[in-house]
Write a protein that holds these residues in place. Sequence first.
Motif, PDB file in Angstrom:
ATOM      1  N   TRP A 149      -5.684   0.291   2.928  1.00  0.00           N
ATOM      2  CA  TRP A 149      -4.183   0.685   3.149  1.00  0.00           C
ATOM      3  C   TRP A 149      -3.131  -0.205   3.779  1.00  0.00           C
ATOM      4  CZ3 TRP A 149      -3.263   5.774   1.259  1.00  0.00           C
ATOM      5  CH2 TRP A 149      -4.355   6.561   0.818  1.00  0.00           C
ATOM      6  N   ASN A 162      -0.326   2.102  -2.298  1.00  0.00           N
ATOM      7  CA  ASN A 162      -0.837   3.001  -1.411  1.00  0.00           C
ATOM      8  C   ASN A 162      -0.619   4.376  -2.198  1.00  0.00           C
ATOM      9  OD1 ASN A 162      -2.049   1.628   0.532  1.00  0.00           O
ATOM     10  ND2 ASN A 162      -0.119   1.347   1.652  1.00  0.00           N
ATOM     11  N   VAL A 182       1.669   1.581   4.808  1.00  0.00           N
ATOM     12  CA  VAL A 182       1.467   2.781   5.629  1.00  0.00           C
ATOM     13  C   VAL A 182       0.195   2.461   6.477  1.00  0.00           C
ATOM     14  CG1 VAL A 182       2.699   4.277   4.082  1.00  0.00           C
ATOM     15  CG2 VAL A 182       0.258   3.859   3.742  1.00  0.00           C
ATOM     16  N   GLY A 183      -0.701   1.599   6.208  1.00  0.00           N
ATOM     17  CA  GLY A 183      -1.969   1.527   6.899  1.00  0.00           C
ATOM     18  C   GLY A 183      -1.732   0.343   7.984  1.00  0.00           C
ATOM     19  N   VAL A 188      -3.878   7.554   6.269  1.00  0.00           N
ATOM     20  CA  VAL A 188      -3.481   6.381   5.707  1.00  0.00           C
ATOM     21  C   VAL A 188      -4.785   5.630   6.049  1.00  0.00           C
ATOM     22  CG1 VAL A 188      -1.007   6.745   6.179  1.00  0.00           C
ATOM     23  CG2 VAL A 188      -2.452   5.746   8.149  1.00  0.00           C
TER      24      VAL A 188
END
Length: 396
Positions: free
Chosen positions: A202, A189, A24-25, A115
Amino acid sequence: MLSIQRHHQSVEDLPYELVERKGVGHPDTMCDAIAERMSRYYSQHCLREFGGVAHHWFDKVTLYGGGADIDYGRGELTSPYRVKVFGKGAFRVGTTEIPVHDLMFRAAADVLTEVTTGFDPARHLVVELGVVDHQGSGRGASRYQPASPADLVPLRSAGLVSNDTNLLHGYAPLSRLETAVQGLEHRVNGPDFKHRHPDTGWDVKVFGSRRGDAFSLVVNMPFLAAHIESMDHYRVRKAVVQQELEEYTRSLGLDDCAMLMNATDRNGRPYLTALGSVADTGDVGVVGRGNRVNGLITPMRPMSIEAPAGKNPLDHTGKIYNIMAQRLARQVHEQCGGGAQVHIFTSKEAPLERPDEVVVFTPEADEEQVRSIVEAGVAGSGDLTAELIEKGITLW
């Protein structure tokens, strides 16, 4: 037209398999999330103010990252993230303006705050609009320049047609390798892990391969520079995290599994970031370059190249049928047994409830049972649109 094929080759039967997930990062995943949040916020605003949704698409989002001052014990953003959105949408309904920039900024700010660690939108974010309301020659004047709320589309409207010509795919179940790759990123995460390991970033990327029953995993995960005091400290923290992740893979039954964590360490430098993503130091993200709708990149599987995030949830079948194909495959698998693949083809202007072709591959399902599942799913496109806008559906 529905076609049911009584055949399905399992990816588990292949001698070799490759899978990837961008966390997600990762800048590409950030862009998918931002584009979809922009569409949701825009749609929600239109429904709240006008009772219907103005046509739009914000699926061309680019993030070009900032600059950062990073060293042991120190990580600070020195230049902001820049998010640019290209697309089309209405800026007003009649004479009432839609606050497009404010909605786009809030969407980007909310996603990036979720995030990363320590993201401050007021200091760390610039949003630039490349959105226009130009009318195409094949469309009515009300499409992007609605004269009144009557020109907008209420939820669950009848008679909608496909906005494009699309080919979409879905399959179920996930393989052992796919389950491990997706599970690792979700774990790293997830809120519990981040509570136990607040120094972890992340921008997690997980690669997996399988040769027969032998698995190999590569996990790239940054640490937050402000929390790491030295190279020795970094190595200790990385070893602790890797041990936990190896225990997780064993819990999945992957006994013959080798894991490499942070391959970039081979150059003698630690993987550190300011806020938890390589976007901190100028890396670029674009919608559609990352995970497919099931959250994975699976070159050994049927895989659509559609980029659904940010597309109009009312009638863009590149989005609606992408989710639908995945859900139908899961339903066929769960209700009928065996693996399943679903392929949906539609042409532009075809009614949403009647795509040109739906092809289902499954080894042993009853034809009437499959037909019932598919017909119910296709008839529910309006409910799927409402879910996208009201609740949100993760497309990455």
